[in-house]
Design a protein around this motif. Structure first.
Motif, mmCIF file in Angstrom:
data_model
loop_
_atom_site.group_PDB
_atom_site.id
_atom_site.type_symbol
_atom_site.label_atom_id
_atom_site.label_comp_id
_atom_site.label_asym_id
_atom_site.label_seq_id
_atom_site.Cartn_x
_atom_site.Cartn_y
_atom_site.Cartn_z
ATOM 1 N N PHE A 90 0.828 -1.203 0.000
ATOM 2 C CA PHE A 90 0.000 0.000 0.000
ATOM 3 C C PHE A 90 0.866 1.258 0.000
ATOM 4 C CE2 PHE A 90 -2.370 -3.321 2.361
ATOM 5 C CZ PHE A 90 -3.358 -3.553 1.406
ATOM 6 N N ASP A 91 2.008 1.203 0.679
ATOM 7 C CA ASP A 91 2.956 2.322 0.633
ATOM 8 C C ASP A 91 3.525 2.475 -0.771
ATOM 9 O OD1 ASP A 91 2.852 2.940 3.469
ATOM 10 O OD2 ASP A 91 3.968 1.081 3.773
ATOM 11 N N TRP A 92 3.795 1.355 -1.427
ATOM 12 C CA TRP A 92 4.335 1.405 -2.788
ATOM 13 C C TRP A 92 3.329 1.988 -3.767
ATOM 14 C CZ3 TRP A 92 6.796 -4.173 -3.196
ATOM 15 C CH2 TRP A 92 7.797 -4.285 -2.229
ATOM 16 N N LEU A 93 2.062 1.699 -3.551
ATOM 17 C CA LEU A 93 1.027 2.249 -4.433
ATOM 18 C C LEU A 93 0.949 3.766 -4.306
ATOM 19 C CD1 LEU A 93 -1.810 -0.386 -3.906
ATOM 20 C CD2 LEU A 93 -0.378 -0.104 -5.935
ATOM 21 N N ARG A 94 1.258 4.285 -3.129
ATOM 22 C CA ARG A 94 1.201 5.735 -2.917
ATOM 23 C C ARG A 94 2.409 6.453 -3.497
ATOM 24 N NH1 ARG A 94 -0.995 4.296 2.222
ATOM 25 N NH2 ARG A 94 1.083 4.408 3.158
ATOM 26 N N ASP A 95 3.603 5.832 -3.384
ATOM 27 C CA ASP A 95 4.807 6.565 -3.799
ATOM 28 C C ASP A 95 5.385 6.113 -5.140
ATOM 29 O OD1 ASP A 95 6.163 4.175 -3.267
ATOM 30 O OD2 ASP A 95 6.793 4.812 -1.282
ATOM 31 N N GLY A 96 4.713 5.181 -5.832
ATOM 32 C CA GLY A 96 5.142 4.801 -7.178
ATOM 33 C C GLY A 96 6.084 3.627 -7.256
ATOM 34 N N ARG A 97 6.499 3.061 -6.120
ATOM 35 C CA ARG A 97 7.419 1.922 -6.166
ATOM 36 C C ARG A 97 6.757 0.656 -6.696
ATOM 37 N NH1 ARG A 97 9.893 1.662 -0.296
ATOM 38 N NH2 ARG A 97 8.041 2.906 0.202
ATOM 39 N N TRP A 98 5.440 0.697 -6.860
ATOM 40 C CA TRP A 98 4.742 -0.461 -7.417
ATOM 41 C C TRP A 98 5.236 -0.771 -8.822
ATOM 42 C CZ3 TRP A 98 1.993 -0.036 -11.925
ATOM 43 C CH2 TRP A 98 1.658 1.256 -12.339
ATOM 44 N N VAL A 99 5.731 0.265 -9.546
ATOM 45 C CA VAL A 99 6.251 0.046 -10.903
ATOM 46 C C VAL A 99 7.485 -0.857 -10.841
ATOM 47 C CG1 VAL A 99 7.195 1.149 -12.963
ATOM 48 C CG2 VAL A 99 5.344 2.267 -11.687
ATOM 49 N N ALA A 100 8.386 -0.556 -9.901
ATOM 50 C CA ALA A 100 9.590 -1.387 -9.736
ATOM 51 C C ALA A 100 9.213 -2.793 -9.299
ATOM 52 C CB ALA A 100 10.540 -0.743 -8.729
ATOM 53 N N ALA A 101 8.236 -2.909 -8.397
ATOM 54 C CA ALA A 101 7.806 -4.226 -7.919
ATOM 55 C C ALA A 101 7.194 -5.043 -9.051
ATOM 56 C CB ALA A 101 6.800 -4.061 -6.782
ATOM 57 N N LEU A 102 6.372 -4.418 -9.864
ATOM 58 C CA LEU A 102 5.750 -5.118 -10.992
ATOM 59 C C LEU A 102 6.793 -5.544 -12.009
ATOM 60 C CD1 LEU A 102 3.046 -6.021 -12.187
ATOM 61 C CD2 LEU A 102 2.904 -3.815 -13.369
ATOM 62 N N THR A 103 7.779 -4.680 -12.249
ATOM 63 C CA THR A 103 8.871 -5.021 -13.171
ATOM 64 C C THR A 103 9.669 -6.217 -12.647
ATOM 65 O OG1 THR A 103 9.062 -2.695 -13.853
ATOM 66 C CG2 THR A 103 10.935 -4.133 -14.330
ATOM 67 N N ALA A 104 9.971 -6.190 -11.348
ATOM 68 C CA ALA A 104 10.720 -7.297 -10.753
ATOM 69 C C ALA A 104 9.932 -8.599 -10.834
ATOM 70 C CB ALA A 104 11.048 -6.972 -9.294
ATOM 71 N N PHE A 105 8.633 -8.530 -10.612
ATOM 72 C CA PHE A 105 7.811 -9.737 -10.656
ATOM 73 C C PHE A 105 7.752 -10.307 -12.074
ATOM 74 C CE2 PHE A 105 3.633 -11.900 -10.855
ATOM 75 C CZ PHE A 105 3.884 -12.886 -9.912
ATOM 76 N N ALA A 106 7.576 -9.429 -13.066
ATOM 77 C CA ALA A 106 7.549 -9.889 -14.459
ATOM 78 C C ALA A 106 8.887 -10.517 -14.847
ATOM 79 C CB ALA A 106 7.215 -8.726 -15.385
ATOM 80 N N ALA A 107 9.991 -9.886 -14.415
ATOM 81 C CA ALA A 107 11.317 -10.433 -14.707
ATOM 82 C C ALA A 107 11.513 -11.783 -14.024
ATOM 83 C CB ALA A 107 12.396 -9.445 -14.259
ATOM 84 N N SER A 108 10.969 -11.937 -12.808
ATOM 85 C CA SER A 108 11.100 -13.215 -12.097
ATOM 86 C C SER A 108 10.353 -14.328 -12.829
ATOM 87 C CB SER A 108 10.585 -13.078 -10.665
ATOM 88 O OG SER A 108 9.172 -13.024 -10.608
#
Length: 365
Positions: free
Chosen positions: A238-256
């Motif tokens: 939820f913190d990532w959704l507020r500050d934009g880090r969700w983009v990095a998390a989604l990228t990491a998940f797709a790469a995984s």
């Protein structure tokens, strides 16, 4: 860098340099920065602390297969209990004993009953889900593992019914999603589950699963950008959704997903070395190595500071520390695997198997 580099530096200063170079027993060795290239290298090097997430991917893949192979959920959970606890109990006892002797902070100024409570909580893998101190700094991942086992067993229980109740399945899915949201490092169990469940889909698109080393690099860098360093409840999705880090998390998940599917389907030769005898051996003892490496590193670090650095300097001291830690770690891990994971585990499994009711012999009149 030789010992002669610091002709006027005393032993304590050299030891401090080695401490900074080696880092903590459960961390990643720091890399000295200073230039753009050095800082970039340091960033990538420190990203390897997320190797635990890659083990979660393996667990998601393997555990789903194990769950499907077991005829009963009871048998599945018993098997997981033996697998985890056969090596966990002796490792925890050893680490707790060292912490008590050295008066580590989790056992400082606590009563006998409080210390016993801390030990029992760690034995049952309650921290960091409960706000209690960790005795073994690597045990948080075992807690995540058990939460995944329980979630997988609960899901199987709901979905194996002849007529699954949608409200119950929905509640289970929401609870699983909430746990991942609160403890984001558990996200990558889902990587293994998806790859296992969608193998035919990935197989048909095998031509897209090239360059897994590149996807590994993307995964490490992107996940590092999320700053997901803590195992306990701190920053959430939820913190990532507020500050934009969700983009990095989604990228990491797709790469995984790309990397793990490529490895499991042998779509590329870049990770063919994992099939060699040496890496198969490392894979076999990896769980014991994970449990015992911190204790080994801590001991060899003290020896390096006390004997190697004063005599040979930081560079040679660090090299001897690295070689001795790895060699002793392999030996201890192999012994742990042989004794606890194989022999003791075999005995414990026999306890779970009911003895057959053999007919009693009939005595002759």
């Amino acid at each position: 860098m030789s010992a002669g580099t610091w002709p006027d530096v005393n032993v304590d200063a050299r030891s401090d340099r080695l401490n900074r170079k080696i880092g903590s027993a459960d961390g990643v060795v720091p890399w000295p920065g200073g230039t753009m290239l050095a800082d970039s290298t340091a960033y990538l090097w420190s990203s390897f602390k997320y190797g635990v997430e890659m083990f979660f991917m393996i667990s998601g893949f393997v555990i789903l297969g194990s769950l499907l192979r077991h005829a009963t959920l009871k048998g599945f959970l018993q098997d997981r209990f033996v697998r985890i606890y056969s090596a966990w109990v002796p490792a925890l006892v050893a680490v707790a004993a060292v912490c008590i002797v050295l008066k580590m902070k989790m056992f400082t100024d606590v009563s006998f009953l409080d210390g016993l409570g801390i030990f029992a909580a760690n034995l049952f893998l309650l921290p960091p889900v409960l706000p209690l101190p960790l005795v073994h700094q690597a045990s948080w991942s075992l807690t995540y593992e058990w939460m995944f086992y329980i979630a997988a067993a609960a899901g199987a229980l709901l979905l194996r019914r002849k007529a699954p109740q949608m409200w119950a399945v929905s509640a289970w899915a929401i609870l699983c999603g909430l746990f991942v949201s609160l403890y984001p490092r558990s996200l990558f169990f889902l990587t293994g589950v998806i790859v296992f469940g969608c193998q035919p889909w990935f197989k048909r698109r095998e031509h897209w699963l090239k360059l897994p080393l590149l996807s590994l690099l993307v995964f490490l860098v992107a996940w590092h950008l999320t700053r997901a360093d803590k195992a306990e409840l701190t920053e959430t999705v939820f913190d990532w959704l507020r500050d934009g880090r969700w983009v990095a998390a989604l990228t990491a998940f797709a790469a995984s997903l790309h990397m793990f599917a490529s490895i499991t389907l042998n779509a590329s030769r870049q990770f063919a070395f994992l099939g060699t005898r040496a890496f198969q051996f490392l894979g076999t003892i990896s769980y014991s190595f994970y449990l015992w490496h911190a204790l080994v590193v801590s001991a060899t670090k003290r020896l390096a500071n006390a004997y190697f650095v004063p005599q040979y300097g930081v560079a040679i001291g660090f090299l001897l520390f690295f070689i001795s830690s790895f060699a002793i770690g392999l030996l201890v891990s192999w012994a742990s695997w042989t004794i606890f994971e194989v022999r003791i585990a075999k005995l414990v499994r026999k306890m779970f198997v009911p003895c057959p009711n053999l007919p009693r012999p009939i005595r002759a009149a």
